[in-house]
Motif scaffolding. Structure first.
Motif, PDB file in Angstrom:
ATOM      1  N   SER A 151      -6.492  -2.356   7.687  1.00 29.93           N
ATOM      2  CA  SER A 151      -6.840  -2.704   6.306  1.00 29.93           C
ATOM      3  C   SER A 151      -8.212  -2.161   5.915  1.00 29.93           C
ATOM      4  O   SER A 151      -8.414  -1.689   4.788  1.00 29.93           O
ATOM      5  N   GLN A 178      -4.966  -8.497   2.632  1.00 26.69           N
ATOM      6  CA  GLN A 178      -4.833  -8.573   4.086  1.00 26.69           C
ATOM      7  C   GLN A 178      -6.116  -9.078   4.736  1.00 26.69           C
ATOM      8  O   GLN A 178      -6.077  -9.956   5.610  1.00 26.69           O
ATOM      9  N   ALA A 184      -1.654  -1.286  10.563  1.00 29.37           N
ATOM     10  CA  ALA A 184      -1.265  -2.492   9.846  1.00 29.37           C
ATOM     11  C   ALA A 184       0.244  -2.710   9.866  1.00 29.37           C
ATOM     12  O   ALA A 184       0.717  -3.843  10.031  1.00 29.37           O
ATOM     13  N   THR A 236       0.831  -1.208   0.000  1.00 28.89           N
ATOM     14  CA  THR A 236       0.000   0.000   0.000  1.00 28.89           C
ATOM     15  C   THR A 236       0.857   1.246   0.000  1.00 28.89           C
ATOM     16  O   THR A 236       0.615   2.191  -0.759  1.00 28.89           O
ATOM     17  N   SER A 291      -5.215  -4.125   0.454  1.00 26.88           N
ATOM     18  CA  SER A 291      -6.072  -4.263   1.635  1.00 26.88           C
ATOM     19  C   SER A 291      -6.956  -5.496   1.527  1.00 26.88           C
ATOM     20  O   SER A 291      -7.237  -6.162   2.536  1.00 26.88           O
ATOM     21  N   MET A 334      -7.912   1.528   5.226  1.00 20.81           N
ATOM     22  CA  MET A 334      -7.259   1.785   3.939  1.00 20.81           C
ATOM     23  C   MET A 334      -8.195   1.469   2.768  1.00 20.81           C
ATOM     24  O   MET A 334      -8.163   2.158   1.739  1.00 20.81           O
ATOM     25  N   PHE A 335      -9.001   0.447   2.913  1.00 17.09           N
ATOM     26  CA  PHE A 335      -9.983   0.110   1.884  1.00 17.09           C
ATOM     27  C   PHE A 335     -10.948   1.282   1.678  1.00 17.09           C
ATOM     28  O   PHE A 335     -11.239   1.679   0.538  1.00 17.09           O
TER      29      PHE A 335
END
Length: 531
Positions: free
Chosen positions: A120, A218, A153, A56, A215, A123-124
């Motif tokens: 995650s 993960q 993360a 990422t 993401s 971030m998504f």
């Protein structure tokens, strides 16, 4: 002449030596990891779960580099330069800084796996909003949310890798974790090369959309990974921790002397850590040993961002403008070639650098960076003053030479070194402390670099040359050596001889207790004490 005395082959025999028990027993295991089915599965699961974190970050920096050479992005956001470009790049780091106070508490209270999952999801959400951005404000808010998720993360993943890996592969796994940054970089560079000429806004929305992929990896694979055995022991769940160690470090052998020694070392060391240190932030800085760790960690955070990498990570397009390369296709090709080279040399160095001492690798890194940036600065000045094409090509060469110089230390060793530097009770806080300085330095870089480069041109590089000279001196005098010892053996690195002796005493007592009571039952019901 070599000694004829046989080497101890059990934990009880190893107690009669001066060597650390777990390190000695681990060294006697000559079977490679890829021939151990359970350990092989563990590493294959760690790879997609934890590389997504660094992917990422790598994707983000390379994407922002590439988008500056995408006409539809440049038009949609009204050609951001200088301060506006700095804000767009820096919001990612600002989001990370805002999240950092909560990071160690989430990691220590909920565990490494849940911390990765939480980061995650954030971030998504950020990547989805960035893809759908309708204006400048929405774009930077999306980048802020992306930044919020990354430290949860990163701290969780770096700790989980160090705490789950077999001692023989721990350093190498930590090094590979950081090198996965460049997988994200090369994907983003390739995507922007493919979309830069698209006339519609999908030329920049497609790269933003693909930032969701790490993401997704993960969130998918985290469910198949075990929790950190050290975290489980710290929560009083020793049986679960022992089961994980037996399965992955001993291939299911419940009588493994190595796992018994490893578990005894973890349990005794964590108990002694609790007795020697309280876990609050005030106690975190109250001892001389911890303050030494924090000084090293703070400057390591600054060094990883203030060594010139911020220029190539976020401003490559502007640097190429400075040396007469203006075609967007050429810029994206150079960005793609650079990131591919980054991945090759970073992965190679991650596999071999752990064979060398940590301080030696860091000194090689800092001295090389100083020399590279000195040459880069001279070549840039030469081009501006004379327009020499040879000087322009020299700058490009130095950009490529810079990569292995940086990766040998700051990429290959950073998280391995941090995990080794801090004892368990302080590990999440220690990596978070590193993130505070690293993200702060990154925010400063991403905001100030576009302004400095626009206003001072090649003269701006001189500040990096001076700082890199300081890095060489600091590493030489301040960095400790942490190679070739287990995490528990490093737990009291700065705390003096008494604690280390007490730790060794307790570990031996635990192992003796295990050996004494480990009886083997035969079919006839008789018992033989296992020696």
């Amino acid at each position: 002449m070599a000694s004829s005395e046989p080497r101890p082959t059990t934990a009880s025999a190893a107690l009669n030596t001066n060597d650390a028990v777990v390190t000695r027993l681990a060294g006697e295991d000559t079977v490679p990891w890829y021939k151990k089915p359970n350990l092989r599965i563990l590493y294959l699961l760690l790879f997609p779960t934890c590389i997504g974190v660094e992917m990422t970050s790598g994707f983000d920096s390379s994407m922002m580099n590439g988008l500056q050479a995408v006409d539809s992005w440049d038009t949609f956001y009204h050609s951001p330069r200088s301060t506006l470009l700095g804000v767009m790049s820096a919001m990612y780091s600002l989001g990370a800084i805002a999240a950092l106070p909560a990071v160690p508490y989430v990691n220590d209270a909920l565990g490494r796996r849940r911390a990765i999952l939480f980061g995650s999801i954030l971030m998504f959400i950020g990547a989805a909003l960035q893809t759908a951005s309708q204006n400048f404000a929405m774009f930077i808010i999306a980048r802020f949310i992306l930044g919020l998720g990354i430290p949860f993360a990163i701290v969780g993943a770096s700790a989980l890798i160090g705490e789950l890996s077999h001692p023989k592969e721990r350093a190498r796994m930590g090094s590979l974790f950081n090198s996965c940054y460049f997988i994200g970089s090369i994907v983003a560079a390739g995507v922007t090369l493919g979309t830069f000429s698209m006339p519609s806004n999908w030329g920049w929305r497609i790269p933003s959309l693909l930032q969701i992929v790490p993401s997704c990896l993960q969130v998918t694979f985290i469910w198949f990974l075990p929790e950190s055995p050290r975290w489980l022991v710290s929560k009083g769940r020793g049986e679960e921790a022992m089961a994980i160690l037996v399965k992955y470090h001993a291939e299911g052998d419940v009588h493994s002397e190595f796992v018994k020694a490893e578990f005894a070392q973890i349990e005794s060391t964590l108990q002694l850590e609790v007795e020697a240190n309280k876990t609050g932030w005030r106690n975190f800085v109250s001892t001389a040993g911890m303050r030494k760790r924090l000084v090293v960690t703070a400057f390591l955070g600054l060094f990883t961002q203030w060594s010139g990498n911020g220029l190539t990570s976020y401003l490559l397009a502007r640097i190429l403008d400075e040396i007469g390369i203006h075609d967007n296709r050429d810029k994206n090709l150079i960005n793609l070639a650079r990131t591919a080279w980054d991945l090759v040399n970073a992965t190679t160095l991650a596999l071999v650098v752990t064979k060398f001492k940590r301080r030696s690798a860091y000194l090689t890194c800092t001295i090389s960076l100083f020399l590279v940036f000195l040459g880069w600065t001279i070549a840039s000045a030469r081009y501006v003053q004379t327009g020499s094409q040879a000087a322009s090509r020299a700058v490009i060469a130095f950009i490529f030479i810079y990569s292995p110089a940086y990766n040998i230390g700051y990429n290959a060793l950073t998280y391995s070194f941090l995990v080794e530097l801090f004892p368990f009770h302080a590990r999440a806080k220690g990596v978070t402390f590193f993130q505070i300085f690293g993200r702060g330095a990154s925010f400063f870089n991403q905001f100030v670099n576009p302004i400095g480069l626009a206003n001072a041109s090649w003269k701006y590089y001189i500040s990096y040359v001076v700082w890199l000279a300081f890095e060489v001196v600091f590493v030489y005098f301040m960095f400790p050596e942490t190679a070739n010892r287990t995490l528990e053996e490093l737990a009291f690195l700065y705390e003096g001889k008494e604690l280390r002796e007490e730790q060794a005493k307790r570990v031996k007592e635990e192992i003796q207790h295990e050996v004494k009571h480990d009886d083997v039952k035969h079919d006839d019901g008789s018992l033989d004490e296992k020696k």
